[in-house]
Design an enzyme around this catalytic site. Structure first.
Site, PDB file in Angstrom:
ATOM      1  N   SER A   1       1.564  -6.536  11.080  1.00 44.40           N
ATOM      2  CA  SER A   1       0.347  -7.039  11.738  1.00 44.40           C
ATOM      3  C   SER A   1      -0.829  -7.024  10.762  1.00 44.40           C
ATOM      4  CB  SER A   1       0.029  -6.239  13.005  1.00 44.40           C
ATOM      5  OG  SER A   1      -0.362  -4.916  12.711  1.00 44.40           O
ATOM      6  N   ASP A   2      -0.890  -6.028   9.892  1.00 40.93           N
ATOM      7  CA  ASP A   2      -1.918  -5.993   8.846  1.00 40.93           C
ATOM      8  C   ASP A   2      -1.779  -7.190   7.910  1.00 40.93           C
ATOM      9  OD1 ASP A   2      -3.844  -3.932   8.907  1.00 40.93           O
ATOM     10  OD2 ASP A   2      -2.364  -2.437   8.356  1.00 40.93           O
TER      11      ASP A   2
END
Length: 386
Positions: free
Chosen positions: A161-162
């Site tokens: 997700s980062d």
């Protein structure tokens, strides 16, 4: 494209990294004590954080004390001449510094203001902080990752997700820049770790929308096709993509199991998915006696997609990784020759690539300010934090 990166750790720096790889002049602005990633030790190379060097290659770095008048004024002058600003601080941080979009738009109407946060700048969770683990859980990713239903939740090994939020940020900046080149108008670009995680649920969300039932974890298997998963071999694991009917029949010939085609439970993709566990159990004994390499050669000759499960170091050494320039080397002023991950998009007319190492803390402060028209006295005042 001139970019001011006021970002730390990972998601925001990935946005800057992607733009820098494609040729943007990315100026990373750090606090006097630097990006927190500089303190992600170990591992280090000659005392320099390996994590920081990975996330910040191709950027120039300056150090500003935004609590000082000279530091804040210098940043605003740099923003006046920038195309884009990237920030991933918590809710209201930039506004409290007097650097929110509304304030900066007045001094630079063409500014692209890219905000990356845990949950986005609108909605009921807009004030929450966000980390990859939290986003993976709340986006549904951890509910579909793991060996089987009923087992403990597992996050994807990489901080997807980062990283994905950073890629989405870069995509948003590039699209906004195209609009700016046509109209002269800047705009806000707003994405989040939460939404980045959601984008990885396309197949599972499609299933849930269609059936009303939320899919669970399936190990290495595919939620829509079979056989499409990993099988143990004599010396490791083999990923097999024999999902469509043609590849299914070709694969059966390769492993000398054509009798399985006559089993009504495996006749079509629908029935193979309905009986996926039984299918995996039936296929597993065929792969165990031979090595992964044996099956790779045999399946490739038959036109059936397959691949090994490589460790990170094996991936680094793979000839396709090398051919695609995905492990380039760069000379760092302290760490010496270091390896990094290459640019994943290839441009034949305007090649992307790794051209400079991650900056030392404040390495380019004087250079950048001089380019922006600061006098020697002004530069000294900024460096001294007056």
């Amino acid at each position: 494209m001139k970019v001011i990166e006021m970002a730390h750790i990972m998601a925001g720096p990935v946005t800057g990294l992607m733009l820098a790889d494609m040729g943007a002049d990315v100026i990373k602005v750090e606090r006097p004590n630097g990006d927190d990633t500089r303190r992600f030790l170990p591992p280090d190379i000659e005392g320099e954080s390996a994590a920081f060097m990975m996330m910040n290659r191709n950027k120039r770095g300056i150090k500003l004390d935004l609590k000082s008048e000279a530091g804040k004024a210098a940043l605003i002058r740099l923003i006046e001449g920038a195309d884009c600003l990237i920030e991933n601080y918590r809710h209201d941080t930039m506004e409290r510094l007097g650097l929110g979009y509304d304030e900066l738009k007045r001094i630079n109407p063409g500014l692209i203001y890219c905000e990356i946060s845990g949950f986005g700048r609108t909605g009921p969770y807009r004030e929450r902080g966000g980390f990859d683990l939290i986003a993976q859980g709340m986006s549904g990713l951890m509910s579909i990752t793991g060996e089987a239903p009923g087992r403990p939740p597992i996050k994807v090994g990489a901080p997807v997700s980062d990283i994905t939020a950073g890629i989405l940020g870069a995509m948003g900046c590039a699209a906004a820049y195209a609009h700016k080149l046509k109209t002269g108008e800047g705009q806000r670009v707003d994405t989040s770790l939460f939404e980045a995680g959601i984008t990885h649920t396309y197949w599972q969300s499609a299933i849930c929308f269609a059936t009303g039932t939320a899919p669970g974890p399936m190990g290495s298997a595919h939620p829509l096709n079979a056989p499409y998963e990993a099988f143990r071999t004599a010396d490791g694991w083999l990923n097999l993509g024999a999902a469509n009917q043609t590849n299914w029949e070709r694969m059966l010939k390769v492993i000398d199991a054509e009798q399985l085609a006559e089993n009504p439970s495996f006749a079509t993709n629908r029935t193979r998915m309905e009986n996926r566990g039984e299918l995996a159990d039936a296929l597993a004994p065929y792969f165990k006696p031979e090595t992964t390499q044996h099956w790779l050669e045999a399946l490739e000759a038959a036109g059936v997609p397959a691949g090994p499960v490589l460790s990170i170091d094996e991936m680094h050494a793979d000839p396709q990784t090398i051919a695609r320039d995905m492990v380039p080397e760069v000379e760092h002023p302290v760490a010496g020759t270091v390896k990094t991950i290459g640019a994943p998009v290839k441009f034949h007319g305007t090649p992307a690539g790794v051209k400079r190492p991650a900056p030392l803390l404040g390495q380019h402060t004087e250079e950048v300010l001089k380019e922006a028209g600061f006098s020697a006295d002004e530069i000294r005042a900024v460096i001294d934090g007056e």
